[in-house]
Design a protein around this motif. Structure first.
Motif, PDB file in Angstrom:
ATOM      1  N   ASP A  63      72.251 -15.225  64.395  1.00  0.00           N
ATOM      2  CA  ASP A  63      72.142 -16.106  65.556  1.00  0.00           C
ATOM      3  C   ASP A  63      72.670 -15.332  66.763  1.00  0.00           C
ATOM      4  O   ASP A  63      73.705 -14.664  66.668  1.00  0.00           O
TER       5      ASP A  63
ATOM      6  N   PRO B  72      68.291 -18.685  67.382  1.00  0.00           N
ATOM      7  CA  PRO B  72      68.819 -18.924  66.038  1.00  0.00           C
ATOM      8  C   PRO B  72      67.949 -18.293  64.945  1.00  0.00           C
ATOM      9  O   PRO B  72      66.740 -18.159  65.092  1.00  0.00           O
TER      10      PRO B  72
ATOM     11  N   SER C 168      72.788 -20.004  54.726  1.00  0.00           N
ATOM     12  CA  SER C 168      74.227 -19.885  54.594  1.00  0.00           C
ATOM     13  C   SER C 168      74.860 -19.397  55.901  1.00  0.00           C
ATOM     14  O   SER C 168      74.271 -18.595  56.632  1.00  0.00           O
ATOM     15  N   ARG C 169      76.073 -19.864  56.178  1.00  0.00           N
ATOM     16  CA  ARG C 169      76.828 -19.384  57.330  1.00  0.00           C
ATOM     17  C   ARG C 169      77.518 -18.056  57.039  1.00  0.00           C
ATOM     18  O   ARG C 169      78.097 -17.451  57.943  1.00  0.00           O
ATOM     19  N   GLU C 170      77.474 -17.630  55.786  1.00  0.00           N
ATOM     20  CA  GLU C 170      78.120 -16.383  55.392  1.00  0.00           C
ATOM     21  C   GLU C 170      77.120 -15.224  55.422  1.00  0.00           C
ATOM     22  O   GLU C 170      75.923 -15.420  55.184  1.00  0.00           O
TER      23      GLU C 170
ATOM     24  N   VAL D 153      76.071 -13.572  65.546  1.00  0.00           N
ATOM     25  CA  VAL D 153      76.704 -14.275  64.428  1.00  0.00           C
ATOM     26  C   VAL D 153      75.860 -14.029  63.183  1.00  0.00           C
ATOM     27  O   VAL D 153      74.672 -14.378  63.152  1.00  0.00           O
TER      28      VAL D 153
ATOM     29  N   ARG E  31      74.433 -14.414  59.527  1.00  0.00           N
ATOM     30  CA  ARG E  31      74.159 -15.449  58.537  1.00  0.00           C
ATOM     31  C   ARG E  31      73.386 -14.837  57.370  1.00  0.00           C
ATOM     32  O   ARG E  31      73.194 -13.616  57.312  1.00  0.00           O
TER      33      ARG E  31
END
Length: 314
Positions: free
Chosen positions: A192, A209, A242-244, A274, A276
């Motif tokens: 993102d 995103p 996933s945010r990881e 960011v 992801r």
């Protein structure tokens, strides 16, 4: 032997109208199937069941592969049941053999307690999605009872999820390629792009995103449709976001050098990335193994995907 008894010493049955002639190529091709229906009729029909000797059951087995024996057996049993003549008539008239046999099975599906099954009228109503058009549709309770009945069938070998057939109808070819790539290559990196700098620390805004490289890596035909593909796969429960990040951070170096990522980063004075990742769900993994790859690939050593937090219970 009197006129009221047959050669086996049993009471004679009343004569019924003769069956239509079993002629024509369509009927000839269907004889083994009709013989099976005749065998079923023998189980549920008192008139023929009284005479079920070892010799008669050997005839049922022989009729499955022998056309002459099949025709003879159909006439013998059908002279009492009558429904098989209607099956032959329907097949001769162009009704699919499977449909005709299904209707016959329903008509002959009485109990084996010595009572003759209830006679039903055959129609030529078409069958759509397993339901005879014009008949009373199944209620939710009917379907639920059938589902529970299948759950108690210890002999059933169909272990695939019933949703898999529907999912195949709702997938685009490019989406299938994405799933196969995820199965074989593992989780894929995604980023993102958000506003950064001092203002971004207080109120960071999302610029772009879910940027990824699924299109080139999976060899997709329509690269501009990747966001829609991901949305559909997520809707079907096959992938999750996933945010990881993925474990190998080197993969992000290639992704962050892509033109769309650079363009998003240069669109604002301060930008931050960011990291992801995109994973198959356990449901998606099972679907891919059963529907999209061969058995050798499915049973091989495949990369692991993390389970969504909801499944982990966190």
């Amino acid at each position: 032997m009197t006129d009221d008894l047959d050669k086996d010493g049993l009471p004679r049955l009343p004569a019924l109208p003769p069956l239509p002639a079993l002629t024509g190529p369509a009927v000839a091709e269907s004889l083994p199937g009709l013989a099976r229906v005749a065998g079923s009729a023998a189980l549920h029909t008192a008139g023929w069941g009284v005479r079920t000797t070892t010799r008669n059951w050997l005839r049922v087995g022989k009729a499955v592969t022998n056309r002459d024996e099949a025709a003879s057996l159909i006439r013998d049993v059908g002279s009492y049941v009558g429904a098989l003549g209607e099956v032959a008539r329907q097949v001769s008239g162009g009704v699919p053999v499977a449909t005709a046999l299904l209707r016959a099975g329903e008509s002959l599906g009485g109990s084996s307690n010595g009572t003759a099954p209830e006679r039903r009228e055959f129609t030529s109503a078409p069958v759509v999605d397993g339901q005879v058009v014009g008949s009373r549709p199944q209620t939710l309770r009917d379907r639920g009872n059938e589902l529970l009945a299948r759950s108690r069938d210890v002999w059933s070998q169909d272990d695939r999820h019933p949703a898999f057939d529907r999912i195949l109808d709702e997938l685009a070819p490019d989406e299938a390629r994405i799933l196969v790539m995820l199965l074989r290559d593992g989780p894929q990196p995604s980023v993102d792009i958000r506003t950064g700098g001092p203002i971004g620390m207080v109120n960071s805004q999302l610029i772009a995103p879910g940027l990824n490289m699924l299109g080139p890596r999976a060899g997709l035909r329509y690269l501009d449709q990747v966001p829609s593909y991901i949305n559909n796969l997520f809707r079907l429960g096959l992938v999750w976001l996933s945010r990881e990040p993925v474990r190998d951070h080197l993969e992000y170096q290639v992704l962050e050098a892509q033109p769309d990522v650079l363009s998003a980063m240069h669109s604002v004075k301060f930008a931050k990335v960011v990291r992801r990742s995109i994973h198959l769900t356990p449901f998606g993994e099972e679907f891919c193994k059963l529907a999209l790859v061969d058995e050798e690939t499915a049973s091989g050593d495949l990369p692991e995907h993390e389970a969504p937090p909801e499944i982990e219970g966190s």
